[in-house]
Structures are given as structure tokens and as C-alpha cells.
Design an enzyme around this catalytic site. Structure first.
Site, PDB file in Angstrom:
ATOM      1  N   LYS A   1       1.380  15.552  -6.859  1.00  0.00           N
ATOM      2  CA  LYS A   1      -0.021  15.476  -7.299  1.00  0.00           C
ATOM      3  C   LYS A   1      -0.431  16.608  -8.236  1.00  0.00           C
ATOM      4  CE  LYS A   1      -1.126  13.332  -2.871  1.00  0.00           C
ATOM      5  NZ  LYS A   1       0.095  13.574  -2.064  1.00  0.00           N
TER       6      LYS A   1
ATOM      7  N   GLU B   1       1.901  16.095   5.092  1.00  0.00           N
ATOM      8  CA  GLU B   1       2.370  16.996   4.037  1.00  0.00           C
ATOM      9  C   GLU B   1       3.205  18.112   4.671  1.00  0.00           C
ATOM     10  OE1 GLU B   1       1.450  16.606   0.561  1.00  0.00           O
ATOM     11  OE2 GLU B   1       1.097  14.710   1.557  1.00  0.00           O
TER      12      GLU B   1
ATOM     13  N   LYS C   1      -6.215  12.827  -4.224  1.00  0.00           N
ATOM     14  CA  LYS C   1      -6.061  11.411  -4.594  1.00  0.00           C
ATOM     15  C   LYS C   1      -7.300  10.893  -5.323  1.00  0.00           C
ATOM     16  CE  LYS C   1      -2.685  10.629  -0.961  1.00  0.00           C
ATOM     17  NZ  LYS C   1      -2.515  10.458   0.474  1.00  0.00           N
TER      18      LYS C   1
HETATM   19  N1  HSE Z   1       0.230  13.134   3.595  1.00  0.00           N
HETATM   20  C1  HSE Z   1      -0.250  11.946   2.964  1.00  0.00           C
HETATM   21  C2  HSE Z   1      -0.885  11.021   4.004  1.00  0.00           C
HETATM   22  C3  HSE Z   1       0.837  11.184   2.257  1.00  0.00           C
HETATM   23  O1  HSE Z   1      -0.853  11.320   5.188  1.00  0.00           O
HETATM   24  O2  HSE Z   1      -1.446  10.007   3.606  1.00  0.00           O
HETATM   25  C4  HSE Z   1       1.161  11.744   0.903  1.00  0.00           C
HETATM   26  O3  HSE Z   1       0.071  11.684   0.038  1.00  0.00           O
END
Ligand code: HSE
Length: 348
Positions: A123, A207, A222
């Protein structure tokens, strides 16, 4: 398509493993031959020999390192591999804290400058404004970031294709599978936050630094990536007020349930007079809300546009398989729109 993969973490390894398993099937079904020409980390690069046997690579994936493979180039890190290896496309899957943006930004910039198309699961290069998109456009290259913005949940593709020609007015998303799973586990059994987080780490949804999940930063990333990629925004993480779920207690969820609501970590984007306003916060959703049924590690996104009203997609659980498959999806869709196949980019 000659592919350089940057990053040999869970997503990078799973992508390479899918490629080994499905290269032939993909070639037959889509007519696109995907060929690995380098796998690079911040320390070294592996250049697969011609007609390499798959077994040693499978062993390296299982061992989580390619240090024993023949064909290693000790001196090159990912950026140098991108600049030196003849390739068509970079798969950017390095780890690293997205707030700092590296090494992903250096790799993506190097790829675009060097004439490679880019698909990214990381990202960091896209959460501080839209400069990489602008560079890709100037170079006449494709940059696809769906794997970084929900992966198996088609956040970007829904806006880009299904809502093409409408004016998107607002976006609501449950974009982090880990925190959604934790909230669900806490609501169902009052179970401890730490146990649910541990589950998320075991399946590979969380993560490497899970604070990014529970503090809401991953959701904010996001949102920013979606806004910059398909909503014409030019925003960064600093523009997003973020509140995570770590302060919530099972009693908060119980109180919401008694009022017919379910608390979710919601990311929102609203078109305002001065551009897009983004925020992330735990939000009590009425049970009739389309995102109220998003369960476990799944995610969901709901767009409201002027002509198509509300359109929602739900699913796409967070895990390395989904992220790696999203990279392959983005490559296939990218190749399909190239007017003359893989031609030379515009000069810098
Ligand atoms: N750690 C993120 C989640 C996935 O739990 O959706 C990677 O973006």
C-alpha cells in the site's frame, strides 16, 4: 508477460506458488503466458534459470527464503532488479509500514520510469497522494492497485467497471478483515480481543504489525488508495481522521446489539465542496444496513452514485490466497486492455 516480483513475504510467496500451479491453465484459458524473470527482496534477487525445475522453487517457498536457489544475484535489491532485468511488469508485494511508504514507493517509481506496468499488493506507494498514478499515465503504463485495496473484494473494479459513467457520491466500507473478525468474535462470545487477534495472525489475515489493523490505519490506507485510484482524489493518510477498535469492550457491542445495531469498523468517503472527505471509526450499523451482514474475515463495500443508487459487494475474505489471486486477476485484466499487447512506453 515477464514478471519481476518484489517481496518474498506471505503474499509474494503465495503469488509465486500460484504461478507454479496455474501457469499452464492460465495460458490456455486466457492466452496470457505469465513468466517469472526475477524475485527480489531488499537484500538480494533470484533470477530463475531457463527451464528451471519447479521443485527447488517450491522448497524455497516452503522454507520462506530463496537463499539456496541457484541463480541468485547477491548485489541487487528489488530496485536494482527492476532497473536491470528485462521485464514487462512489476508485482509489488514488499512488506513495510505503509505510513512510511518504503521500499514500495522506490520500487513502483523505478518500475514506471523503467517502462514496466505495475500491479501492487503493498500500500505504501499509494497512500500519500496520487503521484504514482500520474506517473503511470504520463508513461502510458498500467498501474493496478486492487490487490492493495481489498484484494479479493473487488473495491476498485466495482467502481471502475460496474459504475463507469455514474458520479459516485459516497463510499462505505468494511475494509479490514482482521478487525471485522475480532468484532464478530467479541460480539458472539465476549471472547477476548487477544485470542481473536491471534486467530487472525495464524491464518495470515493480520498485518505483520497488527496494530495497523486494529487501530484503523489499514482501513484508512484502503480508503485513500480507492479514492486516488478511481474517484479522482489526491489525498493522503494525513487527511483521514482514524479511530480504531482497540478501545471497544464486549459491553459496547452488547449495548449496540440491544438497540438492534452491530458495531463495525467503517471507512467512509464523502464528496464535499472541497474534495473527498474520508474517515475511519467504529460505527453502529442498523441490522438492515447492507454491510451489517459482513461476517468473519470477509469485507464489504457499498458505493452510492447518482444514477445507480447503492451498489454493494460483500466477501473476499482477507488471506494470502485472496491477495495473491487478486494480483493475478489484476495482471490478466491489465493485459486485456493493452491496445497492442506489451508495447514500449512513452518516453520519460
Ligand atoms: N490485514 C488486512 C485485513 C489484509 O485484515 O484485511 C491486508 O490488507
Amino acid at each position: 508477460v515477464r514478471i519481476v516480483v518484489a517481496g518474498f513475504g506471505r503474499v509474494g510467496r503465495t503469488f509465486v506458488s500460484h504461478l507454479l500451479d496455474r501457469e499452464e491453465q492460465l495460458r490456455l484459458e486466457s492466452g496470457v503466458a505469465l513468466r517469472l524473470v526475477a524475485v527480489a527482496t531488499s537484500r538480494s534477487t533470484w533470477l530463475p534459470p531457463e527451464h528451471a525445475e519447479p521443485a527447488p522453487l517450491r522448497a524455497a517457498i516452503a522454507a520462506e527464503r530463496f537463499q539456496r536457489l541457484p541463480g541468485r544475484h547477491e548485489e541487487w535489491n528489488a530496485e536494482e532488479a527492476i532497473r536491470h532485468v528485462e521485464a514487462d511488469l512489476l508485482v509489488e508485494a514488499t512488506g513495510g509500514d505503509p505510513r512510511h511508504g518504503e521500499p514500495a514507493t522506490t520500487n513502483v517509481r523505478a518500475a514506471l520510469e523503467h517502462g514496466l506496468h505495475v500491479v501492487a499488493a503493498s500500500k505504501g506507494a499509494f497512500v500519500h497522494g496520487r503521484s504514482m498514478h500520474d506517473l503511470a499515465a504520463r508513461r502510458g503504463l498500467q498501474l493496478r492497485v486492487g490487490a492493495a485495496a481489498g484484494a479479493a473484494l473487488p473495491t476498485i473494479d466495482l467502481a471502475r467497471y460496474a459504475l463507469a459513467g455514474t458520479r459516485i457520491e459516497s463510499v462505505e466500507g468494511i475494509l479490514n478483515g482482521t478487525s471485522n473478525y475480532i468484532l464478530g468474535a467479541m460480539a458472539a462470545s465476549g471472547s477476548a480481543f487477544a485470542d481473536a487477534l491471534h486467530d487472525a495472525q495464524v491464518i495470515g489475515a493480520a498485518e505483520p504489525n497488527p496494530e495497523l489493523d486494529v487501530d484503523g490505519v489499514d482501513t484508512a490506507c484502503k480508503l485513500v488508495i480507492i479514492a486516488n485510484a478511481v474517484l479522482g482524489a489526491d489525498i493522503g493518510l494525513d487527511d483521514v481522521p482514524v479511530h480504531g477498535i482497540s478501545g471497544l469492550e464486549p459491553e459496547d457491542l452488547e449495548r449496540a446489539a440491544a438497540r438492534g445495531r452491530t458495531i463495525r469498523l467503517l471507512g467512509t468517503l464523502r464528496r464535499g465542496g472541497s474534495g473527498w472527505q474520508a474517515r475511519v471509526e467504529p460505527t453502529p450499523l442498523p441490522l438492515a444496513h447492507p454491510l451489517a451482514s459482513v461476517s468473519g474475515f470477509e469485507k464489504g463495500i457499498s458505493y452510492t452514485s447518482d444514477l445507480m443508487d447503492r451498489v454493494t459487494a460483500i466477501g473476499g475474505r482477507s488471506d494470502p490466497n485472496g491477495a495473491a489471486a487478486a494480483l493475478t486477476r489484476d495482471i490478466l485484466n491489465l493485459v486485456a486492455v493493452l491496445p497492442e499487447g506489451l508495447s514500449s512506453p512513452a518516453p520519460l
